[in-house]
Scaffold this active site. Structure first.
Site, PDB file in Angstrom:
ATOM      1  CE  LYS A  28      -1.820  -8.113  -0.456  1.00 46.37           C
ATOM      2  NZ  LYS A  28      -1.927  -6.654  -0.551  1.00 46.37           N
ATOM      3  CE  LYS A  34      -8.246  -4.201   4.825  1.00 48.37           C
ATOM      4  NZ  LYS A  34      -7.596  -5.089   3.887  1.00 48.37           N
ATOM      5  CE  LYS A  66      -3.326   0.584   4.778  1.00 45.46           C
ATOM      6  NZ  LYS A  66      -2.631  -0.191   3.778  1.00 45.46           N
TER       7      LYS A  66
HETATM    8  P1  ATP Z   1      -2.406  -4.250   2.715  1.00 45.30           P
HETATM    9  O1  ATP Z   1      -2.236  -4.980   3.991  1.00 45.30           O
HETATM   10  O2  ATP Z   1      -1.164  -4.088   1.918  1.00 45.30           O
HETATM   11  O3  ATP Z   1      -3.173  -2.970   2.841  1.00 45.30           O
HETATM   12  P2  ATP Z   1      -4.609  -5.881   1.914  1.00 45.30           P
HETATM   13  O4  ATP Z   1      -4.476  -7.279   2.358  1.00 45.30           O
HETATM   14  O5  ATP Z   1      -5.521  -4.986   2.658  1.00 45.30           O
HETATM   15  O6  ATP Z   1      -3.205  -5.223   1.789  1.00 45.30           O
HETATM   16  P3  ATP Z   1      -4.979  -5.044  -0.853  1.00 45.30           P
HETATM   17  O7  ATP Z   1      -3.892  -5.373  -1.765  1.00 45.30           O
HETATM   18  O8  ATP Z   1      -5.008  -3.642  -0.357  1.00 45.30           O
HETATM   19  O9  ATP Z   1      -5.027  -6.018   0.408  1.00 45.30           O
HETATM   20  O10 ATP Z   1      -6.368  -5.406  -1.516  1.00 45.30           O
HETATM   21  C1  ATP Z   1      -6.564  -6.238  -2.617  1.00 45.30           C
HETATM   22  C2  ATP Z   1      -8.030  -6.598  -2.710  1.00 45.30           C
HETATM   23  O11 ATP Z   1      -8.388  -7.472  -1.648  1.00 45.30           O
HETATM   24  C3  ATP Z   1      -8.959  -5.386  -2.598  1.00 45.30           C
HETATM   25  O12 ATP Z   1     -10.048  -5.570  -3.481  1.00 45.30           O
HETATM   26  C4  ATP Z   1      -9.420  -5.436  -1.178  1.00 45.30           C
HETATM   27  O13 ATP Z   1     -10.659  -4.808  -0.993  1.00 45.30           O
HETATM   28  C5  ATP Z   1      -9.500  -6.943  -0.940  1.00 45.30           C
HETATM   29  N1  ATP Z   1      -9.335  -7.266   0.474  1.00 45.30           N
HETATM   30  C6  ATP Z   1      -8.258  -6.979   1.240  1.00 45.30           C
HETATM   31  N2  ATP Z   1      -8.433  -7.427   2.478  1.00 45.30           N
HETATM   32  C7  ATP Z   1      -9.660  -7.992   2.526  1.00 45.30           C
HETATM   33  C8  ATP Z   1     -10.422  -8.623   3.556  1.00 45.30           C
HETATM   34  N3  ATP Z   1      -9.944  -8.731   4.791  1.00 45.30           N
HETATM   35  N4  ATP Z   1     -11.635  -9.103   3.248  1.00 45.30           N
HETATM   36  C9  ATP Z   1     -12.123  -8.988   1.992  1.00 45.30           C
HETATM   37  N5  ATP Z   1     -11.467  -8.399   0.985  1.00 45.30           N
HETATM   38  C10 ATP Z   1     -10.245  -7.899   1.233  1.00 45.30           C
END
Ligand code: ATP
Ligand code: LTN
Length: 338
Positions: A203, A200, A117
């Site tokens: 959101k 990955k 990040k």
């Molecule tokens: P951000 O973009 O704000 O970092 P994010 O979409 O990566 O958000 P988080 O809120 O950080 O999501 O994660 C919430 C949960 O969803 C965590 O358990 C994380 O491991 C899971 N998660 C996030 N993205 C993925 C993905 N692409 N595939 C599977 N699991 C995911």
């Protein structure tokens, strides 16, 4: 009368940094819902973890409520799986400070999420909260004597660090924290971006075509799947040199309850057109019940607030007891308690 053994405690959290994606659903929410009857659960909208991403308070409030509604719409039952906002339980922030005294600078420097990040950013553009993030996450987990932490693959290293922090505190002050384990499923733990399949799905990706949001309507899903990148040949087959199609096949397989080889057989000789059309239909069909529930919560927003307040009240009882034990162990405070 026989008493049943204590159910293992499950804890997990999600940042209200945007609207939940199909990655969040397949990697986390879906598993939380599927296992909720087996465990003693607590789920958290980790708003303090989103402070460095969101600077508009209205957006923060909307996202917290939107994410809570989405989790309830996806089947989280507040009676057995209380959901609350992290900042409604002040001990999360309090314990973070205490745990920072048993967390090494070097450990935080090695976190891959921090490195990813902050890559290419100047020091002035990196908030210290990004660096400190895993200590707050360790506090979330350790406050509640959590046994299991169901997360996606990207959080593995943070849960490992949480274990190290717990062990170090226990060694210094005596048994205080349960040492938790990550619960990461074999499928769905790493859904990739629809635009850059080596990254990955996230959101907060500025390119909205890179993810399917759980709230996306059918026309949006159709457009995003149509635009999803594919690989150079036209075969619907999963392999490491076909990351884009493998990712779409994984999404299809989980939602259709099929293995990758069953998906491959199903689309043998059909090409990407029919595959994308069927994937779109499957996504629309799978999200329809969630959308219906979301409409219900949209018509009754006070119900979401009430559930979050109830959840926080339950969490607070546990957090207050734990924090007072921690303060007693470390000796801080004016009470001379021993
Ligand atoms: P951000 O973009 O704000 O970092 P994010 O979409 O990566 O958000 P988080 O809120 O950080 O999501 O994660 C919430 C949960 O969803 C965590 O358990 C994380 O491991 C899971 N998660 C996030 N993205 C993925 C993905 N692409 N595939 C599977 N699991 C995911
Ligand atoms: N860091 C996590 C979100 C998170 C979390 C937690 C997950 C914060 N606290 C406690 C599990 C347990 C992420 O997904 N980025």
């Amino acid at each position: 009368m026989s008493t049943s053994p204590r159910k293992p405690r499950v804890f997990s959290g999600m940042r209200p940094s945007g609207t939940a994606t199909i990655g969040n659903y397949l990697g986390a929410i879906r598993n939380w819902v599927a296992q909720q009857a087996e465990y003693d659960n607590l789920f958290c909208i980790v708003d303090l973890h989103a402070l460095d991403t969101l600077t508009d308070p209205n957006e923060m409030r909307d996202n917290i409520h939107g994410l809570a509604a989405t989790m309830f719409a996806a089947g989280l039952d507040p009676e057995i799986a209380p959901l609350f906002a992290q900042s409604d339980v002040p001990q999360h922030a309090e314990l973070t400070w205490t745990l920072s005294a048993v967390t090494q600078f070097g450990e935080l420097s090695r976190m891959t999420q921090f490195k990813d990040k902050t890559a290419g950013k100047s020091d002035a553009a990196i908030n210290s909260s990004m660096f400190f993030y895993p200590v707050l996450m360790a506090s979330d987990i350790l406050l509640y004597d959590s046994d299991l932490v169901p997360v996606g693959d990207d959080q593995r290293q943070h849960v490992e660090l949480t274990r190290d922090i717990a062990n170090r505190f226990n060694a210094r002050y005596g048994e205080t924290f349960v040492v938790p384990k990550a619960d990461i499923k074999e499928v769905g733990a790493r859904i990739m971006s629809l635009q850059e399949p080596t990254k990955k799905m996230s959101k907060t990706d500025p390119n909205v075509n890179s993810f399917i949001a759980l709230s996306d309507e059918s026309d949006v899903i159709k457009r995003k799947i149509k635009r999803a990148v594919t690989d150079s040949d036209a075969r619907v087959a999963a392999s490491p040199d076909k990351p884009a199609v493998s990712n779409l096949m994984q999404i299809y397989g989980i939602l259709a309850d099929m293995s990758l080889s069953e998906v491959e057989d199903h689309f043998a000789g059909k090409g990407y057109g029919p595959f994308k059309a069927e994937l779109t239909d499957l996504l629309v069909e799978s999200l329809a019940p969630i959308h219906e529930n979301l409409r219900m919560f949209a018509a009754n927003p006070d119900e979401v607030t009430r559930r979050l307040e109830d959840g926080a009240a339950k969490a607070r009882v546990l957090a207050e007891a734990k924090m007072s034990d921690v303060n007693r162990k470390t000796g801080v405070g004016g009470k001379l308690h021993r």
